[in-house]
Design an enzyme around this catalytic site. Structure first.
Site, PDB file in Angstrom:
ATOM      1  N   HIS A  65      39.955  40.842  36.050  1.00  0.00           N
ATOM      2  CA  HIS A  65      40.280  39.480  36.459  1.00  0.00           C
ATOM      3  C   HIS A  65      41.754  39.172  36.231  1.00  0.00           C
ATOM      4  O   HIS A  65      42.334  38.314  36.893  1.00  0.00           O
ATOM      5  CB  HIS A  65      39.464  38.460  35.668  1.00  0.00           C
ATOM      6  CG  HIS A  65      37.999  38.559  35.880  1.00  0.00           C
ATOM      7  ND1 HIS A  65      37.409  38.393  37.107  1.00  0.00           N
ATOM      8  CD2 HIS A  65      36.988  38.816  35.020  1.00  0.00           C
ATOM      9  CE1 HIS A  65      36.103  38.532  36.986  1.00  0.00           C
ATOM     10  NE2 HIS A  65      35.825  38.799  35.737  1.00  0.00           N
ATOM     11  N   HIS A 101      48.024  36.058  29.376  1.00  0.00           N
ATOM     12  CA  HIS A 101      47.569  36.749  30.588  1.00  0.00           C
ATOM     13  C   HIS A 101      48.191  36.070  31.791  1.00  0.00           C
ATOM     14  O   HIS A 101      48.737  34.966  31.683  1.00  0.00           O
ATOM     15  CB  HIS A 101      46.036  36.736  30.663  1.00  0.00           C
ATOM     16  CG  HIS A 101      45.494  35.346  30.741  1.00  0.00           C
ATOM     17  ND1 HIS A 101      45.088  34.642  29.637  1.00  0.00           N
ATOM     18  CD2 HIS A 101      45.334  34.505  31.798  1.00  0.00           C
ATOM     19  CE1 HIS A 101      44.689  33.437  30.016  1.00  0.00           C
ATOM     20  NE2 HIS A 101      44.829  33.328  31.327  1.00  0.00           N
TER      21      HIS A 101
HETATM   22 ZN    ZN Z   1      44.679  31.786  32.576  1.00  0.00          ZN
END
Ligand code: ZN
Length: 242
Positions: free
Chosen positions: A82, A107
């Site tokens: 993801h 991230h």
């Molecule tokens: Zn995020």
């Protein structure tokens, strides 16, 4: 509530599968408009205080300067299918609302998840912090296309190319090098932008973008193979302050 948040933090670093095996994605059958229906755990994805949002109409509230104390403690980078995520050992902190939050991971999303006055950016990083009770605070930084980003230059060659793979970093990284020079920011209440979409997240989005080169963007997109931004959610009466 806090159990959900903690579970989400772990899930963020874990697999694509929810507890019942329902797989979420950014497009198609498991896409964002289906997240709330994939498993009862995702009920918050249909909530009224969801992220990301289009940041506009901020009310001036004289926000205090952010107090970060970031150490070079990022020690591994994970490709969870993801996103690409750098995990941190303890010791990097954010002081907010009289509470200490610990940096857990950062991230990336391409394109950006939050918008600023309707504008999308090609890349956004989320610095995810938690206090001792599991309450979350996320700092968002936008990247605009321009000069090569020196912080990403150290990280990018170490990104795992396969999903569910991780690499130990050759040298520990600090999140400080991802921040713009000036720390003016917007603040609002929101949620995790991935299932289970838990609410009560303190969002702090930097007003000033940093740069990323066209080549760096292409390298990221070449590894993830798909956009990983949830569409913007309605504010539903929430106020953004700056
Ligand atoms: Zn995020």
């Amino acid at each position: 509530m806090k159990k959900f948040v903690l579970a989400a933090l772990i899930a963020c670093a874990g697999s694509a599968m929810a507890a019942d095996g329902a797989k979420w994605t950014y497009a198609g059958e498991g896409g964002p408009d289906q997240w709330a229906k994939l498993t009862p755990d995702n009920f918050a994805c249909a909530g009224k205080n969801q992220s990301p949002v289009d940041i506009k109409g901020a009310v001036h509230a004289g926000l205090k300067p952010l107090k970060m104390d970031y150490k070079a403690a990022g020690n591994e980078v994970l490709n969870n299918g993801h996103t690409l995520q750098v995990n941190f050992a303890p010791g990097s902190t954010l002081q907010l609302d009289g509470t200490q939050f610990e940096l857990k991971q950062y991230h990336f999303h391409a394109p950006s998840e939050n918008l600023v006055n309707g504008q999308s950016y090609p890349l956004e990083v989320h610095l995810v912090h938690a206090d001792k009770d599991g309450n979350l605070a996320v700092i968002g930084v936008m990247f605009k296309e321009g000069a090569e980003n020196k912080a990403l230059k150290a990280l990018w060659p170490q990104l795992p190319k396969e999903a569910n793979a991780k690499n130990a970093l050759t040298a520990p990284l600090s999140a400080a090098s991802l921040l713009p020079a000036k720390h003016a920011y917007f603040r609002f209440s929101g949620s995790l932008t991935t299932p289970p979409c838990s609410e009560g997240v303190r969002w702090l989005v930097m007003k000033n973008p940093v740069t990323v080169s066209k080549e760096q963007l292409a390298a990221f997109e070449g590894i993830l193979h798909h956009a990983n931004n949830r569409p913007v959610q309605s504010l539903n009466g929430r106020v953004i302050v700056d």
